[in-house]
Enzyme design. Structure first.
Site, short mmCIF file in Angstrom:
data_model
loop_
_atom_site.label_atom_id
_atom_site.label_comp_id
_atom_site.label_asym_id
_atom_site.label_seq_id
_atom_site.Cartn_x
_atom_site.Cartn_y
_atom_site.Cartn_z
N ASP A 1 -37.04 -30.69 90.49
CA ASP A 1 -36.79 -31.67 91.53
C ASP A 1 -36.50 -30.90 92.83
OD1 ASP A 1 -36.47 -34.69 91.86
OD2 ASP A 1 -34.56 -34.01 92.69
N HIS B 1 -41.04 -36.93 84.82
CA HIS B 1 -40.24 -36.21 85.80
C HIS B 1 -39.14 -35.34 85.19
CE1 HIS B 1 -39.09 -35.36 89.87
NE2 HIS B 1 -37.85 -35.75 89.67
N TYR C 1 -31.77 -36.07 100.63
CA TYR C 1 -32.49 -37.19 101.24
C TYR C 1 -32.34 -37.31 102.75
CZ TYR C 1 -33.19 -38.32 96.41
OH TYR C 1 -33.55 -38.23 95.09
#
Length: 313
Positions: A102, A290, A230
């Site tokens: 990730d 994922h 983010y």
């Protein structure tokens, strides 16, 4: 698991929670993503230690049991790049193999760029090298309800998450991000609204695993996690045409929603990524999604150890 040792290591004034197993001369350090934590690497830590390596996973600052910086909203990914190097220094490790997934994969590659003397090789799961300049992730052509876009908006995720307890948030995200579709909310929805309460946990993720994740995020909350990755630019640096000049392995699940980002599959399969990582081997797992290391631990462990055994330090 009972043989994994836990400690707090002070790094530039912050105490970081470190999980460690194995006593080999060669060190492997694991970097998690979101909504992950050191525990994400539980299967890999044990396998790598059994193969003769010193295996270390830790909670990034602001995650899990690690301390928050004083001003989380000013943090960026580059802070975590420097943190990896500083942690290695604190542990008196001159050079290590770095494994990330990730956004931890992005950090792993950037450590190799910024601190090449500290990195013997890089392995990443699900995410290739992302150019700090022109990113191959074309966010501008994704729907406006795309999860990253929603979470970049200050206060929006906080309001969305605030409707649930921490355990439910982790459950929801793990289920949503285990699918093969990119999570996109409608105009009248938030990301948590995409979750179907009747959907069970993935078969490779137990209630016990969920409880561990929840207990760690109950400690840290989501304040730092929403900032990094983010709400901070990928990199605030002056890197020009960066290169990863060590051997690297990318393991991609072909059912990973990230693989379906506009331009991503072409970037990887065409070999364009090798402009930045010339010595890159890519292996595809057809059913992989994922959370590859948790979904297919034995397969991923085998790929990691086979790659490590070909490297020198």
């Amino acid at each position: 698991m009972e043989n994994i040792k836990h400690s707090n290591v002070e790094v530039k004034g912050l105490k970081l929670h470190v999980a460690e197993i194995g006593s080999g001369e060669k060190t492997v350090i694991f970097l998690h993503g979101f909504p992950e934590i050191w525990y994400t690497w539980r299967h890999q830590l044990i396998a790598v230690a059994d193969a003769g390596y010193r295996a270390i996973a830790y909670d990034f600052r602001g995650y899990g049991l690690s301390e928050h910086p004083k001003e989380p909203e000013k943090a960026s990914l580059m802070d975590l790049v420097h943190e990896v190097k500083d942690l290695l220094d604190s542990l008196e490790i001159s050079k290590a193999f770095i494994i990330g997934k990730d956004f931890g994969a992005i950090i792993a590659y950037l450590v190799a760029v910024v601190y090449p003397e500290k990195v013997a090789s890089v392995i990443t799961l699900g995410v290739p090298f992302i150019n700090p300049g022109a990113s191959p992730v074309k966010n501008d052509v994704l729907p406006k309800g795309f999860y990253i876009t929603r979470w970049q908006e200050p206060g929006r995720a906080e309001a969305d998450f605030g409707r649930f307890d921490v355990k439910s948030i982790i459950r929801n995200i793990y289920i949503l991000f285990s699918k093969s579709e990119v999570p996109v909310a409608g105009d009248d929805q938030e990301i948590m609204d995409l979750f179907n309460p009747s959907t069970p946990l993935p078969p490779w993720f137990s209630e016990e695993d969920l409880n561990v994740y929840a207990s760690l995020y109950e400690k840290s909350g989501f304040r730092f996690a929403l900032q990094v990755p983010y709400r901070s630019p990928t990199v605030e640096s002056d890197l020009i045409d960066p290169k990863v000049n060590v051997p690297a392995l990318l393991v991609m699940g072909e059912e990973d929603y990230f693989f379906k980002f506009p331009g991503m599959e072409e970037y990887i399969r065409s070999g364009a990524v090798k402009h930045f990582v010339p010595d890159l081997e890519t292996i595809y797992i057809p059913e992989g999604r994922h959370f590859l290391g948790e979904q297919f631990p034995e397969k991923v462990n085998k790929l990691i150890i086979e790659f490590l055994e070909k490297q020198s330090i």
